[in-house]
Write a protein that holds these residues in place. Structure first.
Motif, PDB file in Angstrom:
ATOM      1  N   ALA A 198       0.798  -1.273  -0.024  1.00  0.00           N
ATOM      2  CA  ALA A 198      -0.094   0.105  -0.118  1.00  0.00           C
ATOM      3  C   ALA A 198       0.889   1.182   0.021  1.00  0.00           C
ATOM      4  N   GLU A 199       1.777   1.367   0.777  1.00  0.00           N
ATOM      5  CA  GLU A 199       2.689   2.552   1.130  1.00  0.00           C
ATOM      6  C   GLU A 199       3.478   2.665  -0.340  1.00  0.00           C
ATOM      7  N   THR A 200       4.004   1.342  -1.143  1.00  0.00           N
ATOM      8  CA  THR A 200       4.815   1.509  -2.376  1.00  0.00           C
ATOM      9  C   THR A 200       3.609   2.316  -3.360  1.00  0.00           C
ATOM     10  N   ARG A 201       2.670   1.718  -3.405  1.00  0.00           N
ATOM     11  CA  ARG A 201       1.591   2.024  -4.510  1.00  0.00           C
ATOM     12  C   ARG A 201       1.518   3.594  -4.197  1.00  0.00           C
ATOM     13  N   ALA A 202       1.175   4.152  -3.244  1.00  0.00           N
ATOM     14  CA  ALA A 202       1.355   5.416  -2.851  1.00  0.00           C
ATOM     15  C   ALA A 202       2.298   6.339  -3.458  1.00  0.00           C
ATOM     16  N   LEU A 203       3.383   5.698  -3.177  1.00  0.00           N
ATOM     17  CA  LEU A 203       4.893   6.621  -3.381  1.00  0.00           C
ATOM     18  C   LEU A 203       4.925   6.505  -4.939  1.00  0.00           C
ATOM     19  N   ILE A 204       4.742   5.377  -5.591  1.00  0.00           N
ATOM     20  CA  ILE A 204       4.853   5.236  -6.977  1.00  0.00           C
ATOM     21  C   ILE A 204       4.022   6.265  -7.577  1.00  0.00           C
ATOM     22  N   ASN A 205       2.749   6.517  -7.014  1.00  0.00           N
ATOM     23  CA  ASN A 205       1.930   7.430  -7.861  1.00  0.00           C
ATOM     24  C   ASN A 205       2.032   8.770  -7.553  1.00  0.00           C
ATOM     25  N   ARG A 206       3.155   9.177  -6.190  1.00  0.00           N
ATOM     26  CA  ARG A 206       3.531  10.494  -6.084  1.00  0.00           C
ATOM     27  C   ARG A 206       4.557  10.839  -6.857  1.00  0.00           C
ATOM     28  N   TRP A 207       5.743   9.864  -7.006  1.00  0.00           N
ATOM     29  CA  TRP A 207       6.841  10.344  -7.312  1.00  0.00           C
ATOM     30  C   TRP A 207       7.477   9.888  -8.742  1.00  0.00           C
ATOM     31  N   HIS A 208       6.921   8.603  -9.096  1.00  0.00           N
ATOM     32  CA  HIS A 208       7.538   8.216 -10.282  1.00  0.00           C
ATOM     33  C   HIS A 208       7.200   8.927 -11.624  1.00  0.00           C
ATOM     34  N   HIS A 209       8.370   9.364 -12.361  1.00  0.00           N
ATOM     35  CA  HIS A 209       8.378  10.373 -13.484  1.00  0.00           C
ATOM     36  C   HIS A 209       7.964  11.656 -13.143  1.00  0.00           C
ATOM     37  N   ASN A 210       7.963  11.899 -11.817  1.00  0.00           N
ATOM     38  CA  ASN A 210       7.852  13.360 -11.350  1.00  0.00           C
ATOM     39  C   ASN A 210       8.891  14.079 -11.615  1.00  0.00           C
ATOM     40  N   GLY A 211       9.098  15.240 -12.581  1.00  0.00           N
ATOM     41  CA  GLY A 211      10.360  15.682 -12.781  1.00  0.00           C
ATOM     42  C   GLY A 211      11.145  14.539 -13.524  1.00  0.00           C
ATOM     43  N   ARG A 212      12.518  14.689 -12.689  1.00  0.00           N
ATOM     44  CA  ARG A 212      13.532  13.807 -13.382  1.00  0.00           C
ATOM     45  C   ARG A 212      13.577  12.701 -12.231  1.00  0.00           C
ATOM     46  N   LEU A 213      12.519  12.281 -11.332  1.00  0.00           N
ATOM     47  CA  LEU A 213      12.520  11.183 -10.424  1.00  0.00           C
ATOM     48  C   LEU A 213      12.134   9.954 -10.941  1.00  0.00           C
ATOM     49  N   SER A 214      12.559   8.900 -10.556  1.00  0.00           N
ATOM     50  CA  SER A 214      12.045   7.257 -10.837  1.00  0.00           C
ATOM     51  C   SER A 214      11.892   6.527  -9.560  1.00  0.00           C
ATOM     52  N   TYR A 215      11.157   5.629  -9.485  1.00  0.00           N
ATOM     53  CA  TYR A 215      10.959   4.972  -8.533  1.00  0.00           C
ATOM     54  C   TYR A 215      11.705   3.462  -8.656  1.00  0.00           C
ATOM     55  N   ALA A 216      12.020   2.916  -7.655  1.00  0.00           N
ATOM     56  CA  ALA A 216      12.682   1.556  -7.463  1.00  0.00           C
ATOM     57  C   ALA A 216      12.054   0.656  -6.471  1.00  0.00           C
ATOM     58  N   LEU A 217      11.555  -0.460  -7.021  1.00  0.00           N
ATOM     59  CA  LEU A 217      11.117  -1.287  -5.978  1.00  0.00           C
ATOM     60  C   LEU A 217      12.262  -1.777  -5.057  1.00  0.00           C
ATOM     61  N   THR A 218      12.215  -1.763  -3.658  1.00  0.00           N
ATOM     62  CA  THR A 218      13.509  -1.956  -3.113  1.00  0.00           C
ATOM     63  C   THR A 218      13.395  -2.975  -1.881  1.00  0.00           C
ATOM     64  N   PRO A 219      13.118  -4.332  -2.306  1.00  0.00           N
ATOM     65  CA  PRO A 219      13.407  -5.252  -1.151  1.00  0.00           C
ATOM     66  C   PRO A 219      14.883  -5.322  -0.637  1.00  0.00           C
ATOM     67  N   ARG A 220      15.118  -5.050   0.601  1.00  0.00           N
ATOM     68  CA  ARG A 220      16.397  -4.816   1.180  1.00  0.00           C
ATOM     69  C   ARG A 220      17.308  -6.334   0.783  1.00  0.00           C
ATOM     70  N   PHE A 221      17.023  -7.103   1.319  1.00  0.00           N
ATOM     71  CA  PHE A 221      17.919  -8.442   0.406  1.00  0.00           C
ATOM     72  C   PHE A 221      16.924  -9.627   1.039  1.00  0.00           C
ATOM     73  N   ALA A 222      17.379 -10.760   0.361  1.00  0.00           N
ATOM     74  CA  ALA A 222      16.551 -11.869   0.686  1.00  0.00           C
ATOM     75  C   ALA A 222      16.329 -12.268   1.985  1.00  0.00           C
ATOM     76  N   PRO A 223      17.376 -12.025   2.948  1.00  0.00           N
ATOM     77  CA  PRO A 223      17.315 -12.520   4.494  1.00  0.00           C
ATOM     78  C   PRO A 223      16.119 -11.769   5.163  1.00  0.00           C
ATOM     79  N   THR A 224      15.782 -10.638   4.738  1.00  0.00           N
ATOM     80  CA  THR A 224      14.720  -9.800   5.349  1.00  0.00           C
ATOM     81  C   THR A 224      13.444  -9.611   4.593  1.00  0.00           C
ATOM     82  N   SER A 225      13.406 -10.674   3.686  1.00  0.00           N
ATOM     83  CA  SER A 225      12.053 -10.788   2.509  1.00  0.00           C
ATOM     84  C   SER A 225      11.375 -12.153   2.824  1.00  0.00           C
ATOM     85  N   SER A 226      10.151 -12.224   3.196  1.00  0.00           N
ATOM     86  CA  SER A 226       9.283 -13.595   3.244  1.00  0.00           C
ATOM     87  C   SER A 226       9.187 -13.781   1.646  1.00  0.00           C
TER      88      SER A 226
END
Length: 457
Positions: A198-226
């Protein structure tokens, strides 16, 4: 795209137009390469050139001798004698919330995270703290000649809001995202996959392609990801195929063993990400120090990219990246400072460490290859080589004016250098933030060493 005749008519028609002109010695690469041996042919060294820009984009780069007769007498020209002008540096991997823990003593990766990183990141629930650090962080990038960067926030949405807002104010091109993690971290930094989505979707809508900004999905790394979180990330990637993805891969041998214990049904570390659809173009994997043959092949087949982080790898004792194998598999590569395990924001210092990493493996990193990985090569790794990375017409006018003789020792070394490659190598090995004379963002000075544009720089 402007034709030469139209461009010259514009220049002669109005000396007070918004066309900007910069004169000096230029160094860039005209096209991406697939082998290190092609770099010398792609390299362009123009000892006395004139760069013309309009509305933040490059019109042309021509030798002064041929361009000068076409310039209106009233046009103001910024001249940088004795300096070297290169495309803006591109930092392919770093963590802005770790700025305040840079240079903290001791430990390898997993201990570093628990001792320093997680406690620092817990502060970013506070928008005021996030905003203050985002401004400081971006000013440090500009001070070090970095005009484009791929950046980790924290698990808090406000950390990314603050970073993007500060970058938008500075007109910088950055790629960033909220860290996503739901296990094996302090409770204050964990979230459910549903909340993360939910938070990621909101951030994408707010910032992706806003000016020169791009959004990156950011799972930290596999050990902290179920598995559920990784499946959710894969779903977002399919839904938004133009998003970036950034994460860590095979940085530390203990980390790799941990991943194997958490995902025993997978063939290896990279297979975890590949299984959930996280490889591919615009996927950037930091470190990649201990890959097996099949993992190299998977990165190549999926058109994924790598961020090589030499200062961090050496500081944490993680290992030595194999540049030759990366070339052999034609995998796009960028250089990352990886602040704060990396010990500098400066890409000259980072490239100097990359050279030493190569030396320890019998690999000679040329100065051409080093600057390629920090400019056009990094742009290719971030799927931005059509937008920036060199001085070709139509590209965004982000560049750095380097002072190769910023200290007495450097002046002596430059005087003793016999050709351009030797001068640039000395600059790379001895350089730091003192060598960044000016940083320009879309045709405007954003940092000036001798008269700073912004207070606090």
């Amino acid at each position: 795209m402007f034709t030469k005749s139209i461009m010259l008519q514009m220049i002669k028609a109005d000396a007070m137009s918004d066309i900007k002109a910069v004169r000096g010695r230029f160094f860039d690469f005209t096209q991406p390469v697939s082998h290190a041996g092609e770099l010398a042919q792609s390299a362009r060294i123009m000892d006395d050139g004139l760069l013309l820009m309009e509305q933040g984009r490059i019109l042309s780069l021509r030798p002064w001798s041929t361009a000068a007769p076409d310039i209106s007498p009233g046009m103001e020209i910024c001249h940088f004698p004795g300096k070297i002008i290169v495309p803006g540096f591109i930092d392919s991997h770093l963590h802005y919330p770790q700025t305040e823990i840079i240079g903290s003593y001791g430990n390898q990766l997993l201990e570093w995270l628990n001792t320093y990183t997680f406690p620092a990141e817990e502060q970013y629930h506070c928008p005021e703290h996030a905003g203050e650090m985002a401004s400081f962080f971006l000013d440090q990038l500009l001070r070090n000649g970095t005009t484009t960067a791929m950046i980790f926030g924290t698990v808090h949405a406000q950390s990314v809001d603050s970073l993007f807002a500060a970058a938008l104010e500075r007109n910088m091109r950055i790629i960033a995202g909220k860290v996503m993690m739901d296990r094996n971290a302090p409770p204050e930094l964990l979230e459910t996959p549903e909340h993360s989505e939910a938070e990621t979707r909101a951030l994408i809508n707010r910032w992706h392609h806003n000016g020169r900004l791009s959004y990156a999905l950011t799972p930290r790394f596999a050990p902290t990801s179920s598995p559920d979180l990784l499946a959710m990330v894969g779903g977002l990637r399919r839904e938004f195929p133009d998003l970036y993805l950034q994460t860590h891969l095979s940085e530390n041998r203990h980390e790799i063993a941990w991943v194997k214990s958490l995902f025993p049904d997978h063939a290896g570390y990279l297979d975890v990400y590949h299984h959930y659809g996280l490889t591919g173009r615009k996927s950037v994997f930091a470190h990649c120090l201990h890959l097996d043959v099949e993992e190299w092949r998977t990165l190549e087949r999926s058109h994924s990219s790598i961020a090589f982080c030499p200062t961090s790898n050496l500081f944490l004792g993680s290992g030595l990246f194999n540049l030759q194998t990366c070339w052999d598999h034609h995998i796009p590569l960028g250089i990352g400072t990886d602040v704060g395990a990396g010990t500098t924001f400066n890409l000259l210092q980072t490239l100097a460490e990359a050279y030493k990493v190569g030396q320890l493996q019998g690999y000679c990193l040329s100065v051409y290859e080093a600057f390629y990985h920090a400019t056009l090569g990094a742009a290719q790794a971030l799927a931005l080589d059509g937008v920036l990375g060199n001085f070709m017409p139509g590209k965004e006018a982000d560049f750095v004016v380097l002072d190769p003789a910023a200290t007495p020792l450097q002046r002596l070394r430059q005087q003793k250098s016999t050709d351009f490659a030797e001068r640039m190598f000395a600059l790379m090995m001895l350089g730091d933030d003192r060598n960044i004379y000016q940083t320009w963002i879309q045709g405007q000075p954003a940092y000036c060493r001798d008269s700073t544009v912004k207070s606090g720089l």
